[in-house]
Write a protein that holds these residues in place. Structure first.
Motif, PDB file in Angstrom:
ATOM      1  N   GLU A  62       0.795  -1.226   0.000  1.00  0.00           N
ATOM      2  CA  GLU A  62       0.000   0.000   0.000  1.00  0.00           C
ATOM      3  C   GLU A  62       0.828   1.277   0.000  1.00  0.00           C
ATOM      4  N   LEU A  63       2.083   1.224   0.410  1.00  0.00           N
ATOM      5  CA  LEU A  63       2.906   2.429   0.321  1.00  0.00           C
ATOM      6  C   LEU A  63       3.052   2.831  -1.141  1.00  0.00           C
ATOM      7  N   PRO A  64       3.061   4.132  -1.444  1.00  0.00           N
ATOM      8  CA  PRO A  64       3.262   4.556  -2.831  1.00  0.00           C
ATOM      9  C   PRO A  64       4.559   3.961  -3.387  1.00  0.00           C
ATOM     10  N   MET A  65       4.505   3.498  -4.613  1.00  0.00           N
ATOM     11  CA  MET A  65       5.671   2.827  -5.184  1.00  0.00           C
ATOM     12  C   MET A  65       6.893   3.740  -5.239  1.00  0.00           C
ATOM     13  N   TRP A  66       6.687   5.029  -5.487  1.00  0.00           N
ATOM     14  CA  TRP A  66       7.833   5.939  -5.543  1.00  0.00           C
ATOM     15  C   TRP A  66       8.522   6.005  -4.191  1.00  0.00           C
ATOM     16  N   ALA A 121       5.034  11.708   8.193  1.00  0.00           N
ATOM     17  CA  ALA A 121       5.062  10.251   8.065  1.00  0.00           C
ATOM     18  C   ALA A 121       6.243   9.755   7.244  1.00  0.00           C
ATOM     19  N   HIS A 122       6.508  10.405   6.122  1.00  0.00           N
ATOM     20  CA  HIS A 122       7.620   9.967   5.279  1.00  0.00           C
ATOM     21  C   HIS A 122       8.946  10.048   6.031  1.00  0.00           C
ATOM     22  N   LEU A 123       9.146  11.133   6.743  1.00  0.00           N
ATOM     23  CA  LEU A 123      10.392  11.283   7.494  1.00  0.00           C
ATOM     24  C   LEU A 123      10.478  10.242   8.609  1.00  0.00           C
ATOM     25  N   ALA A 124       9.378   9.987   9.288  1.00  0.00           N
ATOM     26  CA  ALA A 124       9.382   9.001  10.368  1.00  0.00           C
ATOM     27  C   ALA A 124       9.737   7.615   9.830  1.00  0.00           C
ATOM     28  N   MET A 125       9.232   7.270   8.664  1.00  0.00           N
ATOM     29  CA  MET A 125       9.548   5.971   8.076  1.00  0.00           C
ATOM     30  C   MET A 125      11.015   5.884   7.675  1.00  0.00           C
ATOM     31  N   LEU A 126      11.551   6.958   7.149  1.00  0.00           N
ATOM     32  CA  LEU A 126      12.972   6.965   6.783  1.00  0.00           C
ATOM     33  C   LEU A 126      13.858   6.878   8.020  1.00  0.00           C
ATOM     34  N   ARG A 127      13.466   7.532   9.098  1.00  0.00           N
ATOM     35  CA  ARG A 127      14.251   7.454  10.334  1.00  0.00           C
ATOM     36  C   ARG A 127      14.231   6.038  10.911  1.00  0.00           C
ATOM     37  N   PRO A 136      20.680  -2.268  14.237  1.00  0.00           N
ATOM     38  CA  PRO A 136      19.580  -3.227  14.370  1.00  0.00           C
ATOM     39  C   PRO A 136      19.436  -3.796  15.774  1.00  0.00           C
ATOM     40  N   GLY A 137      20.543  -3.956  16.488  1.00  0.00           N
ATOM     41  CA  GLY A 137      20.474  -4.511  17.835  1.00  0.00           C
ATOM     42  C   GLY A 137      19.937  -3.540  18.866  1.00  0.00           C
ATOM     43  N   ALA A 138      19.808  -2.268  18.480  1.00  0.00           N
ATOM     44  CA  ALA A 138      19.323  -1.247  19.412  1.00  0.00           C
ATOM     45  C   ALA A 138      17.834  -0.952  19.237  1.00  0.00           C
ATOM     46  N   MET A 139      17.155  -1.671  18.345  1.00  0.00           N
ATOM     47  CA  MET A 139      15.746  -1.394  18.100  1.00  0.00           C
ATOM     48  C   MET A 139      14.896  -1.721  19.326  1.00  0.00           C
ATOM     49  N   VAL A 140      13.944  -0.839  19.601  1.00  0.00           N
ATOM     50  CA  VAL A 140      12.995  -1.037  20.705  1.00  0.00           C
ATOM     51  C   VAL A 140      11.593  -0.727  20.187  1.00  0.00           C
ATOM     52  N   GLU A 141      10.588  -1.186  20.915  1.00  0.00           N
ATOM     53  CA  GLU A 141       9.205  -1.009  20.455  1.00  0.00           C
ATOM     54  C   GLU A 141       8.859   0.454  20.224  1.00  0.00           C
ATOM     55  N   SER A 142       9.422   1.335  21.050  1.00  0.00           N
ATOM     56  CA  SER A 142       9.097   2.755  20.916  1.00  0.00           C
ATOM     57  C   SER A 142       9.609   3.362  19.615  1.00  0.00           C
ATOM     58  N   ASP A 143      10.478   2.648  18.883  1.00  0.00           N
ATOM     59  CA  ASP A 143      10.939   3.154  17.588  1.00  0.00           C
ATOM     60  C   ASP A 143       9.805   3.245  16.575  1.00  0.00           C
ATOM     61  N   LEU A 144       8.701   2.573  16.851  1.00  0.00           N
ATOM     62  CA  LEU A 144       7.542   2.632  15.962  1.00  0.00           C
ATOM     63  C   LEU A 144       6.639   3.815  16.270  1.00  0.00           C
ATOM     64  N   ALA A 145       6.874   4.454  17.413  1.00  0.00           N
ATOM     65  CA  ALA A 145       5.937   5.481  17.887  1.00  0.00           C
ATOM     66  C   ALA A 145       5.820   6.660  16.941  1.00  0.00           C
ATOM     67  N   GLU A 149       2.351   7.962  15.353  1.00  0.00           N
ATOM     68  CA  GLU A 149       1.856   9.307  15.651  1.00  0.00           C
ATOM     69  C   GLU A 149       1.515  10.079  14.379  1.00  0.00           C
ATOM     70  N   CYS A 150       2.138   9.689  13.268  1.00  0.00           N
ATOM     71  CA  CYS A 150       1.862  10.337  11.980  1.00  0.00           C
ATOM     72  C   CYS A 150       0.802   9.589  11.178  1.00  0.00           C
ATOM     73  N   GLY A 151       0.166   8.592  11.793  1.00  0.00           N
ATOM     74  CA  GLY A 151      -0.910   7.888  11.125  1.00  0.00           C
ATOM     75  C   GLY A 151      -0.495   6.687  10.297  1.00  0.00           C
ATOM     76  N   VAL A 152       0.749   6.246  10.440  1.00  0.00           N
ATOM     77  CA  VAL A 152       1.212   5.068   9.702  1.00  0.00           C
ATOM     78  C   VAL A 152       0.692   3.823  10.418  1.00  0.00           C
TER      79      VAL A 152
END
Length: 203
Positions: A62-66, A121-127, A136-145, A149-152
């Motif tokens: 569903e994400l835009p292909m671009w 939203a776009h910036l949050a996904m890139l971050r 990758p070993g530092a990922m935590v659940e709050s990284d999705l927040a 918050e931007c509706g993703v």
């Protein structure tokens, strides 16, 4: 030399490899080096092709292909994989269909400052993709927040995760085996027989 290991050409392929090569041909009619580098183990080529098509070219996404291609390019920049960046930013440019906007996005990504071209939203996904690539070993659940918050929604978060995961895989495949663009047609959106993006030298 297009890779540090042997790549088998069509004329020398076994029946199994020939069948696999036929399935892995892109719209240009060629099998690019990113797939042909698997030719000593056709089963891994097939697995790679299926993963690639599901992550980036499936109607269920569903994400835009671009923007999928922008994420691919961003991860490739972070991993210093010129092969993937060349291909996938060519795809992004084609889909964006605005060279000025595409140039601004590429400059932002190359500078490591996506915030100069994206927000919310776009910036949050890139971050998220940045941290998952570099730490990758530092990922935590709050990284999705920030994305939420931007509706993703969670489906889109999964798509970002899979694009990021795939390009971390393929960047290491390419960089680890010294695969170059020599002889490839750059970009997915190339009609059969059209070789305007074909490269003849190593990059």
């Amino acid at each position: 030399m297009t890779a540090w290991i042997t790549m088998i050409e069509d004329a020398k392929a076994s029946p199994e490899l020939k069948a696999t090569l036929e399935r892995a041909r892109g719209p240009s009619g060629r099998v690019d080096n990113v797939m042909r580098v698997h030719s000593l183990r056709p089963h891994t080529m097939m697995g790679h092709w299926e993963l690639y098509m599901s992550v980036l070219h499936n109607d269920g996404n569903e994400l835009p292909m671009w923007f999928q291609e922008v994420i691919a390019s961003w991860v490739s920049i972070l991993n210093r994989c010129d092969y993937s960046l060349s291909n996938h930013f060519a795809n992004a440019r084609h889909l964006i269909a605005d060279d000025e906007r595409a140039d601004a996005i590429l400059a932002a990504l190359r500078s490591g400052r996506p915030e100069t071209a994206f927000e919310t939203a776009h910036l949050a996904m890139l971050r998220y993709a940045e941290k998952l690539t570099l730490e990758p070993g530092a990922m935590v659940e709050s990284d999705l927040a920030a994305m939420r918050e931007c509706g993703v929604d969670d489906g889109a978060i999964l798509e970002v995760n899979q694009i990021c995961g795939y390009f971390n895989y393929v960047n290491r495949l390419l960089n680890g085996l010294g695969v170059t663009l020599a002889g490839d047609v750059v970009g997915f959106y190339v009609s059969p027989g059209k070789a305007a993006g074909e490269t003849t030298g190593e990059t």
